[in-house]
Write a protein that holds these residues in place. Structure first.
Motif, PDB file in Angstrom:
ATOM      1  N   VAL A  61       0.813  -1.226   0.000  1.00 45.56           N
ATOM      2  CA  VAL A  61       0.000   0.000   0.000  1.00 45.56           C
ATOM      3  C   VAL A  61       0.842   1.271   0.000  1.00 45.56           C
ATOM      4  N   LYS A  62       2.151   1.128   0.058  1.00 45.72           N
ATOM      5  CA  LYS A  62       3.017   2.309   0.068  1.00 45.72           C
ATOM      6  C   LYS A  62       2.786   3.156  -1.175  1.00 45.72           C
ATOM      7  N   GLY A  63       2.670   4.445  -0.944  1.00 44.78           N
ATOM      8  CA  GLY A  63       2.438   5.365  -2.061  1.00 44.78           C
ATOM      9  C   GLY A  63       0.982   5.528  -2.433  1.00 44.78           C
ATOM     10  N   ARG A  64       0.122   4.658  -1.907  1.00 46.07           N
ATOM     11  CA  ARG A  64      -1.308   4.740  -2.227  1.00 46.07           C
ATOM     12  C   ARG A  64      -2.155   5.091  -1.000  1.00 46.07           C
ATOM     13  N   PHE A  65      -1.759   4.590   0.156  1.00 47.68           N
ATOM     14  CA  PHE A  65      -2.522   4.805   1.387  1.00 47.68           C
ATOM     15  C   PHE A  65      -1.761   5.754   2.302  1.00 47.68           C
ATOM     16  N   THR A  66      -2.518   6.524   3.088  1.00 47.10           N
ATOM     17  CA  THR A  66      -1.929   7.428   4.064  1.00 47.10           C
ATOM     18  C   THR A  66      -2.700   7.326   5.375  1.00 47.10           C
ATOM     19  N   ILE A  67      -1.968   7.030   6.443  1.00 51.85           N
ATOM     20  CA  ILE A  67      -2.577   6.992   7.772  1.00 51.85           C
ATOM     21  C   ILE A  67      -2.298   8.321   8.459  1.00 51.85           C
ATOM     22  N   SER A  68      -3.290   8.805   9.192  1.00 50.01           N
ATOM     23  CA  SER A  68      -3.125  10.057   9.924  1.00 50.01           C
ATOM     24  C   SER A  68      -3.981  10.001  11.179  1.00 50.01           C
ATOM     25  N   ARG A  69      -3.773  10.974  12.055  1.00 52.34           N
ATOM     26  CA  ARG A  69      -4.527  10.971  13.303  1.00 52.34           C
ATOM     27  C   ARG A  69      -4.862  12.393  13.711  1.00 52.34           C
ATOM     28  N   ASP A  70      -5.983  12.533  14.394  1.00 56.09           N
ATOM     29  CA  ASP A  70      -6.394  13.797  14.981  1.00 56.09           C
ATOM     30  C   ASP A  70      -6.625  13.513  16.456  1.00 56.09           C
ATOM     31  N   ASN A  71      -5.640  13.803  17.270  1.00 52.90           N
ATOM     32  CA  ASN A  71      -5.739  13.465  18.686  1.00 52.90           C
ATOM     33  C   ASN A  71      -6.851  14.247  19.383  1.00 52.90           C
ATOM     34  N   ALA A  72      -7.123  15.439  18.917  1.00 53.01           N
ATOM     35  CA  ALA A  72      -8.192  16.238  19.530  1.00 53.01           C
ATOM     36  C   ALA A  72      -9.552  15.582  19.327  1.00 53.01           C
ATOM     37  N   LYS A  73      -9.687  14.842  18.227  1.00 52.61           N
ATOM     38  CA  LYS A  73     -10.944  14.169  17.927  1.00 52.61           C
ATOM     39  C   LYS A  73     -10.898  12.685  18.256  1.00 52.61           C
ATOM     40  N   ASN A  74      -9.773  12.232  18.805  1.00 48.05           N
ATOM     41  CA  ASN A  74      -9.615  10.796  19.109  1.00 48.05           C
ATOM     42  C   ASN A  74      -9.944   9.936  17.886  1.00 48.05           C
ATOM     43  N   THR A  75      -9.437  10.343  16.754  1.00 49.73           N
ATOM     44  CA  THR A  75      -9.773   9.678  15.500  1.00 49.73           C
ATOM     45  C   THR A  75      -8.523   9.426  14.672  1.00 49.73           C
ATOM     46  N   VAL A  76      -8.486   8.258  14.063  1.00 50.05           N
ATOM     47  CA  VAL A  76      -7.421   7.888  13.144  1.00 50.05           C
ATOM     48  C   VAL A  76      -8.053   7.652  11.772  1.00 50.05           C
ATOM     49  N   LEU A  78      -7.562   6.550   7.473  1.00 56.49           N
ATOM     50  CA  LEU A  78      -6.790   5.860   6.444  1.00 56.49           C
ATOM     51  C   LEU A  78      -7.313   6.341   5.096  1.00 56.49           C
ATOM     52  N   GLN A  79      -6.532   7.172   4.446  1.00 55.02           N
ATOM     53  CA  GLN A  79      -6.869   7.635   3.103  1.00 55.02           C
ATOM     54  C   GLN A  79      -6.338   6.617   2.104  1.00 55.02           C
ATOM     55  N   MET A  80      -7.225   6.074   1.305  1.00 55.12           N
ATOM     56  CA  MET A  80      -6.860   5.029   0.361  1.00 55.12           C
ATOM     57  C   MET A  80      -7.116   5.526  -1.051  1.00 55.12           C
ATOM     58  N   ASN A  81      -6.049   5.652  -1.811  1.00 53.59           N
ATOM     59  CA  ASN A  81      -6.146   6.105  -3.196  1.00 53.59           C
ATOM     60  C   ASN A  81      -5.713   5.002  -4.147  1.00 53.59           C
ATOM     61  N   THR A  82      -6.072   5.159  -5.394  1.00 54.48           N
ATOM     62  CA  THR A  82      -5.706   4.189  -6.439  1.00 54.48           C
ATOM     63  C   THR A  82      -6.010   2.769  -5.969  1.00 54.48           C
ATOM     64  N   LEU A  83      -7.207   2.571  -5.522  1.00 60.38           N
ATOM     65  CA  LEU A  83      -7.591   1.268  -4.987  1.00 60.38           C
ATOM     66  C   LEU A  83      -7.571   0.188  -6.058  1.00 60.38           C
ATOM     67  N   LEU A  84      -7.197  -1.013  -5.641  1.00 57.56           N
ATOM     68  CA  LEU A  84      -7.097  -2.175  -6.517  1.00 57.56           C
ATOM     69  C   LEU A  84      -8.069  -3.257  -6.033  1.00 57.56           C
ATOM     70  N   PRO A  85      -8.500  -4.140  -6.912  1.00 59.89           N
ATOM     71  CA  PRO A  85      -9.377  -5.226  -6.458  1.00 59.89           C
ATOM     72  C   PRO A  85      -8.787  -6.025  -5.300  1.00 59.89           C
ATOM     73  N   GLU A  86      -7.476  -6.175  -5.279  1.00 64.23           N
ATOM     74  CA  GLU A  86      -6.847  -6.930  -4.193  1.00 64.23           C
ATOM     75  C   GLU A  86      -6.845  -6.192  -2.858  1.00 64.23           C
ATOM     76  N   ASP A  87      -7.305  -4.955  -2.831  1.00 63.99           N
ATOM     77  CA  ASP A  87      -7.483  -4.239  -1.576  1.00 63.99           C
ATOM     78  C   ASP A  87      -8.806  -4.598  -0.900  1.00 63.99           C
ATOM     79  N   THR A  88      -9.636  -5.366  -1.584  1.00 64.94           N
ATOM     80  CA  THR A  88     -10.912  -5.780  -1.022  1.00 64.94           C
ATOM     81  C   THR A  88     -10.688  -6.600   0.250  1.00 64.94           C
ATOM     82  N   ALA A  89     -11.302  -6.148   1.337  1.00 65.71           N
ATOM     83  CA  ALA A  89     -11.118  -6.798   2.636  1.00 65.71           C
ATOM     84  C   ALA A  89     -11.975  -6.084   3.678  1.00 65.71           C
TER      85      ALA A  89
END
Length: 110
Positions: A61-76, A78-89
């Motif tokens: 997923v390198k180069g396609r997905f980005t993980i980030s967090r907002d501690n003030a919102k207690n939320t994490v 996962l931005q997923m771009n250029t999705l592929l059929p094998e990402d199905t899960a």
């Protein structure tokens, strides 16, 4: 006990994007991660983020997905771009390697 609730999954065509969210009932100043499990496969790591913001990604997923967090919102996220059929899960959020959410299904059509 902290509970995690994932959202943002759905059906998308190959090449599309989705953003997953993981809302924690408590503070998230701790390492968090996203994992996924496809039918018939073991659960695998997708991405992690430390309390300080250091990230780590599976090679697939390198180069396609980005993980980030907002501690003030207690939320994490996962931005997923250029999705592929094998990402199905089912994608699961994890807190501190211990607490798991119930998962959100991502289906990528070809």
């Amino acid at each position: 006990q902290v509970q995690l609730v994932e959202s943002g999954g759905g059906l998308v065509q190959a090449g599309g994007s989705l953003r997953l969210s993981c809302a924690a009932s408590g503070r998230t100043i701790i390492g968090m991660g996203w994992y996924r499990q496809a039918p018939g496969n073991q659960r695998e790591l997708v991405a992690t983020i430390t309390a300080g913001g250091t990230t780590n990604y599976a090679d697939s997923v390198k180069g396609r997905f980005t993980i980030s967090r907002d501690n003030a919102k207690n939320t994490v996220y996962l931005q997923m771009n250029t999705l592929l059929p094998e990402d199905t899960a089912v994608y699961y959020c994890n807190r501190g390697g211990v607490i798991w959410g119930k998962g959100t299904l991502v289906t990528v059509s070809s």
